[in-house]
Design an enzyme around this catalytic site. Structure first.
Site, mmCIF file in Angstrom:
data_model
loop_
_atom_site.group_PDB
_atom_site.id
_atom_site.type_symbol
_atom_site.label_atom_id
_atom_site.label_comp_id
_atom_site.label_asym_id
_atom_site.label_seq_id
_atom_site.Cartn_x
_atom_site.Cartn_y
_atom_site.Cartn_z
ATOM 1 N N HIS A 1 0.841 -1.198 0.000
ATOM 2 C CA HIS A 1 0.000 0.000 0.000
ATOM 3 C C HIS A 1 0.877 1.249 0.000
ATOM 4 O O HIS A 1 2.071 1.182 0.299
ATOM 5 C CB HIS A 1 -0.928 0.017 1.225
ATOM 6 C CG HIS A 1 -2.112 -0.890 1.089
ATOM 7 N ND1 HIS A 1 -2.037 -2.240 1.331
ATOM 8 C CD2 HIS A 1 -3.383 -0.639 0.716
ATOM 9 C CE1 HIS A 1 -3.228 -2.787 1.110
ATOM 10 N NE2 HIS A 1 -4.064 -1.836 0.734
ATOM 11 N N LYS B 1 -0.878 4.807 4.755
ATOM 12 C CA LYS B 1 -1.803 3.861 5.391
ATOM 13 C C LYS B 1 -1.425 3.694 6.862
ATOM 14 O O LYS B 1 -0.247 3.536 7.193
ATOM 15 C CB LYS B 1 -1.749 2.514 4.660
ATOM 16 C CG LYS B 1 -2.785 1.539 5.160
ATOM 17 C CD LYS B 1 -2.949 0.371 4.217
ATOM 18 C CE LYS B 1 -3.907 -0.659 4.764
ATOM 19 N NZ LYS B 1 -5.251 -0.114 4.991
HETATM 20 P P1 NAP Z 1 -7.178 9.892 3.540
HETATM 21 O O1 NAP Z 1 -6.889 10.422 2.165
HETATM 22 O O2 NAP Z 1 -6.185 10.108 4.647
HETATM 23 O O3 NAP Z 1 -8.599 10.487 3.984
HETATM 24 C C1 NAP Z 1 -9.151 10.406 5.252
HETATM 25 C C2 NAP Z 1 -10.038 11.613 5.396
HETATM 26 O O4 NAP Z 1 -10.850 11.457 6.571
HETATM 27 C C3 NAP Z 1 -9.259 12.924 5.568
HETATM 28 O O5 NAP Z 1 -9.774 13.899 4.699
HETATM 29 C C4 NAP Z 1 -9.522 13.284 7.026
HETATM 30 O O6 NAP Z 1 -9.510 14.677 7.246
HETATM 31 C C5 NAP Z 1 -10.907 12.734 7.199
HETATM 32 N N1 NAP Z 1 -11.293 12.591 8.589
HETATM 33 C C6 NAP Z 1 -10.539 12.180 9.640
HETATM 34 N N2 NAP Z 1 -11.264 12.204 10.768
HETATM 35 C C7 NAP Z 1 -12.505 12.641 10.425
HETATM 36 C C8 NAP Z 1 -13.692 12.895 11.144
HETATM 37 N N3 NAP Z 1 -13.758 12.693 12.454
HETATM 38 N N4 NAP Z 1 -14.759 13.325 10.455
HETATM 39 C C9 NAP Z 1 -14.727 13.511 9.125
HETATM 40 N N5 NAP Z 1 -13.613 13.328 8.390
HETATM 41 C C10 NAP Z 1 -12.517 12.883 9.036
HETATM 42 O O7 NAP Z 1 -7.439 8.315 3.474
HETATM 43 P P2 NAP Z 1 -8.071 7.447 2.275
HETATM 44 O O8 NAP Z 1 -6.982 6.855 1.463
HETATM 45 O O9 NAP Z 1 -9.163 8.213 1.619
HETATM 46 O O10 NAP Z 1 -8.705 6.247 3.137
HETATM 47 C C11 NAP Z 1 -9.752 6.463 4.058
HETATM 48 C C12 NAP Z 1 -10.057 5.152 4.789
HETATM 49 O O11 NAP Z 1 -10.500 4.187 3.826
HETATM 50 C C13 NAP Z 1 -8.829 4.521 5.483
HETATM 51 O O12 NAP Z 1 -9.252 3.867 6.657
HETATM 52 C C14 NAP Z 1 -8.329 3.513 4.453
HETATM 53 O O13 NAP Z 1 -7.590 2.453 5.052
HETATM 54 C C15 NAP Z 1 -9.647 3.051 3.895
HETATM 55 N N6 NAP Z 1 -9.607 2.487 2.529
HETATM 56 C C16 NAP Z 1 -10.544 1.550 2.264
HETATM 57 C C17 NAP Z 1 -10.639 1.008 1.007
HETATM 58 C C18 NAP Z 1 -11.698 -0.006 0.746
HETATM 59 O O14 NAP Z 1 -11.797 -0.505 -0.389
HETATM 60 N N7 NAP Z 1 -12.533 -0.336 1.730
HETATM 61 C C19 NAP Z 1 -9.752 1.430 -0.005
HETATM 62 C C20 NAP Z 1 -8.822 2.412 0.287
HETATM 63 C C21 NAP Z 1 -8.766 2.951 1.565
HETATM 64 P P3 NAP Z 1 -8.191 15.375 7.937
HETATM 65 O O15 NAP Z 1 -7.177 15.367 6.870
HETATM 66 O O16 NAP Z 1 -8.679 16.731 8.316
HETATM 67 O O17 NAP Z 1 -7.848 14.535 9.134
#
Ligand code: NAP
Length: 264
Positions: free
Chosen positions: A153, A157
């Site tokens: 990844h 992550k």
């Molecule tokens: P990312 O780019 O770091 O995005 C996370 C977002 O959540 C950031 O904008 C963050 O804002 C926001 N956030 C944090 N705390 C919050 C809260 N209390 N309320 C509202 N927003 C909040 O991460 P990503 O790559 O998009 O991944 C997000 C999640 O999905 C992770 O857990 C990742 O492991 C998972 N994921 C899942 C899949 C799947 O297929 N299921 C695929 C990829 C990723 P700030 O920057 O202000 O903190």
């Protein structure tokens, strides 16, 4: 129209989920929940064009102000569980891609969904190809019982091993007896060299800039090797699975963990 709230809209996954709602005629994005920008709208942020979707930092407040069918949560492990509890308390069905839930979290949330008779989906991987990789690996493990998993990844992550690697190992464990792999007397000269140990299977987590989400399941037998590999090349690869989950969650009255339970 299915009324959606996306939590984490500025994130890489959340951004794609907002775009999915915009281009899909059956989905209506009524609001987003973001840790910042309370009271603004998406058009105040870069990259969202003229979307006038309201932004809330307080999820309770969001659900009190809008009639919502489904919460799509793509935030961080620290908030995913809390967001699900708030959604269920408001009669909103959660579809959660956020990873890092423990078995205890999942059991607690399952009880809560059953008390409320509301569906919920936690999907550690929304990529349909990745689900097939897990299912094919489960089948292969019946016949080739020496297995190592290498997941890769991007370096932002937070959790390791990935939810997909854990889920793959759990599915494989349903097919094969726990066993010691490698030489019985092997020693690690550098701790961690053989990876994490799940019932004898080894899981290796690579974190590098430039990667998205990749996994290879390696099987070894006498005189033969089998590799089952899946690559998500961008985050759009996850969106058909998000849409599938949104449609299914409306018909459920309990928690489903993993998209493999929705795909035959
Ligand atoms: P990312 O780019 O770091 O995005 C996370 C977002 O959540 C950031 O904008 C963050 O804002 C926001 N956030 C944090 N705390 C919050 C809260 N209390 N309320 C509202 N927003 C909040 O991460 P990503 O790559 O998009 O991944 C997000 C999640 O999905 C992770 O857990 C990742 O492991 C998972 N994921 C899942 C899949 C799947 O297929 N299921 C695929 C990829 C990723 P700030 O920057 O202000 O903190």
């Amino acid at each position: 129209m299915i009324k959606i709230v996306v939590a984490g809209p500025r994130g890489k996954m959340g951004y794609e989920a907002v775009q999915l709602c915009e281009r899909d005629e059956e989905l209506q994005l009524v609001a987003v929940v973001d840790s910042k920008h309370d009271g603004q709208t998406l058009q105040d942020l870069k990259g969202y064009g003229d979307l006038d979707t309201p932004i809330y930092s307080d999820m309770e407040n969001c659900f009190s102000n809008h009639d919502v069918d489904v919460l799509v949560d793509l935030t961080t492990p620290a908030f995913g569980k809390k967001h699900m509890e708030i959604a269920l308390a408001h009669g909103v069905r959660p579809v959660v891609g956020t990873t890092g839930f423990t078995n205890d979290d999942i059991e607690q949330l399952r009880k809560l969904t059953e008390e409320k008779e509301l569906g919920a989906i936690i999907a550690p991987n929304f990529a349909i190809g990745a689900i097939l990789m897990m299912k094919f690996s489960q089948l292969a493990a019946r016949y080739l019982t020496d297995v190592e998993i290498i997941e890769q990844h991007h370096d932002n992550k937070l959790d390791a091993p990935s939810g997909t690697a854990m889920k793959t190992a759990q599915l494989i464990a349903q097919e094969r007896e726990q066993k010691l792999q490698g030489h019985p007397d092997e020693k690690e000269d550098l701790p961690g060299a053989r990876g994490a140990d799940f019932e004898g299977m080894r899981i290796h987590s690579v974190r590098l800039p430039g990667r998205v989400a990749h996994q290879e399941v390696l099987f070894g037998g006498e005189g033969q090797l089998l590799s089952i590999k899946h690559d998500s090349l961008n985050r759009q690869s996850f969106m058909p699975g998000v849409k599938l989950s949104i449609e299914h969650v409306l018909k459920l009255d309990t928690l489903v963990y993993g998209l493999e339970n929705l795909i035959d």
